[in-house]
Write a protein that holds these residues in place. Sequence first.
Motif, PDB file in Angstrom:
ATOM      1  N   TYR A  30       0.849  -1.190   0.000  1.00  0.00           N
ATOM      2  CA  TYR A  30       0.000   0.000   0.000  1.00  0.00           C
ATOM      3  C   TYR A  30       0.879   1.233   0.000  1.00  0.00           C
ATOM      4  O   TYR A  30       1.908   1.287   0.691  1.00  0.00           O
ATOM      5  CB  TYR A  30      -0.931   0.035   1.211  1.00  0.00           C
ATOM      6  CG  TYR A  30      -1.731   1.325   1.251  1.00  0.00           C
ATOM      7  CD1 TYR A  30      -2.731   1.565   0.306  1.00  0.00           C
ATOM      8  CD2 TYR A  30      -1.435   2.324   2.176  1.00  0.00           C
ATOM      9  CE1 TYR A  30      -3.426   2.760   0.297  1.00  0.00           C
ATOM     10  CE2 TYR A  30      -2.135   3.522   2.168  1.00  0.00           C
ATOM     11  CZ  TYR A  30      -3.127   3.734   1.225  1.00  0.00           C
ATOM     12  OH  TYR A  30      -3.803   4.927   1.194  1.00  0.00           O
ATOM     13  N   ASN A  31       0.478   2.218  -0.780  1.00  0.00           N
ATOM     14  CA  ASN A  31       1.195   3.482  -0.886  1.00  0.00           C
ATOM     15  C   ASN A  31       0.169   4.559  -1.201  1.00  0.00           C
ATOM     16  O   ASN A  31      -0.909   4.275  -1.753  1.00  0.00           O
ATOM     17  CB  ASN A  31       2.240   3.396  -2.012  1.00  0.00           C
ATOM     18  CG  ASN A  31       3.264   4.508  -1.946  1.00  0.00           C
ATOM     19  OD1 ASN A  31       4.095   4.549  -1.054  1.00  0.00           O
ATOM     20  ND2 ASN A  31       3.207   5.422  -2.904  1.00  0.00           N
ATOM     21  N   GLN A  34      -0.989   5.514  -6.411  1.00  0.00           N
ATOM     22  CA  GLN A  34      -1.352   4.252  -7.046  1.00  0.00           C
ATOM     23  C   GLN A  34      -0.246   3.749  -7.977  1.00  0.00           C
ATOM     24  O   GLN A  34      -0.086   2.533  -8.162  1.00  0.00           O
ATOM     25  CB  GLN A  34      -2.644   4.437  -7.840  1.00  0.00           C
ATOM     26  CG  GLN A  34      -3.178   3.161  -8.480  1.00  0.00           C
ATOM     27  CD  GLN A  34      -3.552   2.100  -7.465  1.00  0.00           C
ATOM     28  OE1 GLN A  34      -4.099   2.404  -6.404  1.00  0.00           O
ATOM     29  NE2 GLN A  34      -3.244   0.845  -7.769  1.00  0.00           N
ATOM     30  N   ILE A  37       1.981   1.269  -6.319  1.00  0.00           N
ATOM     31  CA  ILE A  37       1.284  -0.006  -6.117  1.00  0.00           C
ATOM     32  C   ILE A  37       1.261  -0.793  -7.420  1.00  0.00           C
ATOM     33  O   ILE A  37       1.501  -2.008  -7.444  1.00  0.00           O
ATOM     34  CB  ILE A  37      -0.150   0.238  -5.601  1.00  0.00           C
ATOM     35  CG1 ILE A  37      -0.117   0.927  -4.235  1.00  0.00           C
ATOM     36  CG2 ILE A  37      -0.919  -1.081  -5.516  1.00  0.00           C
ATOM     37  CD1 ILE A  37      -1.484   1.326  -3.704  1.00  0.00           C
ATOM     38  N   ASP A  38       0.979  -0.109  -8.517  1.00  0.00           N
ATOM     39  CA  ASP A  38       0.939  -0.775  -9.821  1.00  0.00           C
ATOM     40  C   ASP A  38       2.283  -1.401 -10.171  1.00  0.00           C
ATOM     41  O   ASP A  38       2.338  -2.485 -10.771  1.00  0.00           O
ATOM     42  CB  ASP A  38       0.528   0.226 -10.908  1.00  0.00           C
ATOM     43  CG  ASP A  38      -0.912   0.708 -10.762  1.00  0.00           C
ATOM     44  OD1 ASP A  38      -1.692   0.039 -10.056  1.00  0.00           O
ATOM     45  OD2 ASP A  38      -1.239   1.765 -11.344  1.00  0.00           O
ATOM     46  N   VAL A  41       2.594  -4.618  -8.249  1.00  0.00           N
ATOM     47  CA  VAL A  41       1.726  -5.637  -8.860  1.00  0.00           C
ATOM     48  C   VAL A  41       2.384  -6.198 -10.124  1.00  0.00           C
ATOM     49  O   VAL A  41       2.377  -7.413 -10.360  1.00  0.00           O
ATOM     50  CB  VAL A  41       0.338  -5.048  -9.175  1.00  0.00           C
ATOM     51  CG1 VAL A  41      -0.498  -6.027  -9.997  1.00  0.00           C
ATOM     52  CG2 VAL A  41      -0.390  -4.680  -7.884  1.00  0.00           C
ATOM     53  N   GLY A  47      -1.848  -5.439  -4.604  1.00  0.00           N
ATOM     54  CA  GLY A  47      -2.103  -4.097  -4.103  1.00  0.00           C
ATOM     55  C   GLY A  47      -3.256  -4.072  -3.127  1.00  0.00           C
ATOM     56  O   GLY A  47      -4.154  -4.928  -3.177  1.00  0.00           O
ATOM     57  N   THR A  49      -6.160  -1.416  -0.952  1.00  0.00           N
ATOM     58  CA  THR A  49      -6.877  -0.145  -1.064  1.00  0.00           C
ATOM     59  C   THR A  49      -6.626   0.772   0.130  1.00  0.00           C
ATOM     60  O   THR A  49      -6.977   1.945   0.089  1.00  0.00           O
ATOM     61  CB  THR A  49      -8.384  -0.399  -1.191  1.00  0.00           C
ATOM     62  OG1 THR A  49      -8.839  -1.156  -0.048  1.00  0.00           O
ATOM     63  CG2 THR A  49      -8.689  -1.184  -2.467  1.00  0.00           C
TER      64      THR A  49
END
Length: 292
Positions: A30-31, A34, A37-38, A41, A47, A49
Amino acid sequence: MTRIAFIGLGIMGLPMAKNLVAAGYDVVGYNRSQEAIDKLVAAGGAGATGIADAVSEADVVITMVPDSPDVAGVVQGPDGVFANAKAGALWIDNSSIRPDVAKELAAEAVAAGLGAVDAPVSGGEQGAIDAVLSIMVGGSADDFARAEPVLNAIGKTIVHVGPAGAGQTVKAANQLIVAVNIQALAEAVVFLEAFGVDTDAALTVLGGGLAGSKVLDQKGWKMLNRDFAPGFRLALHNKDLGIVTSAARSVGVTVPLGAAVAQLVNALVARGDGGLDHSGLFKLTAELAGRD
């Protein structure tokens, strides 16, 4: 498979999380942005929320955020780690924060039914990418034993240095040594350039003698090339030197060289250079010498 929640996917955190994925751990990150996070992934992680979502099923929770208030903001409160992690989970804080705050938060973690170690890292962005970080760990022997296999996936030198808060104390000493070395290197480069010597050759031979250091190896050519893209930002080193000077004062220890370099770093941050790599100390050193 051990599930790890990794909170804080910045310059250091993202490559550390990727190395945990590569080591076979089930990593959910988590960051605030986004994009980070991507990237996790894409490297095989997952990832989340939010913090609660990330930590609810985690066996290990790692935090890697900039400062003491950031760590407190992540772990405390109804949406934080302590309120949402499952009983018995281990919290590893890889951030660099005040030793007294580390001790306080570790006690809160234990009260919430969690294990806790403060495990700040040294080695910069490249060390994080190469999984060769030096990690100084504070906490109980049992919690260190639980954390060690995880830390071995992101670091090379992992040492238990004492109880809660001890890791942060040793990290503060590390930042003192690094800052003074960077400043000395900056002065040496300005000195060498003023005499018109072959600076590449000079750094090569200096690196092979007693003056050699990781600071020279990693930061010397950044100074020669005026390349101050951040591996570790001046703003963060400014924060760390504040921790050093404050902690030293609290126990009556004088750090005269550290205090002087702290003022130079603070001056750079105050004028807007906080986003530069800490080798950017060279900029102010060169200006004070009337050179650029």
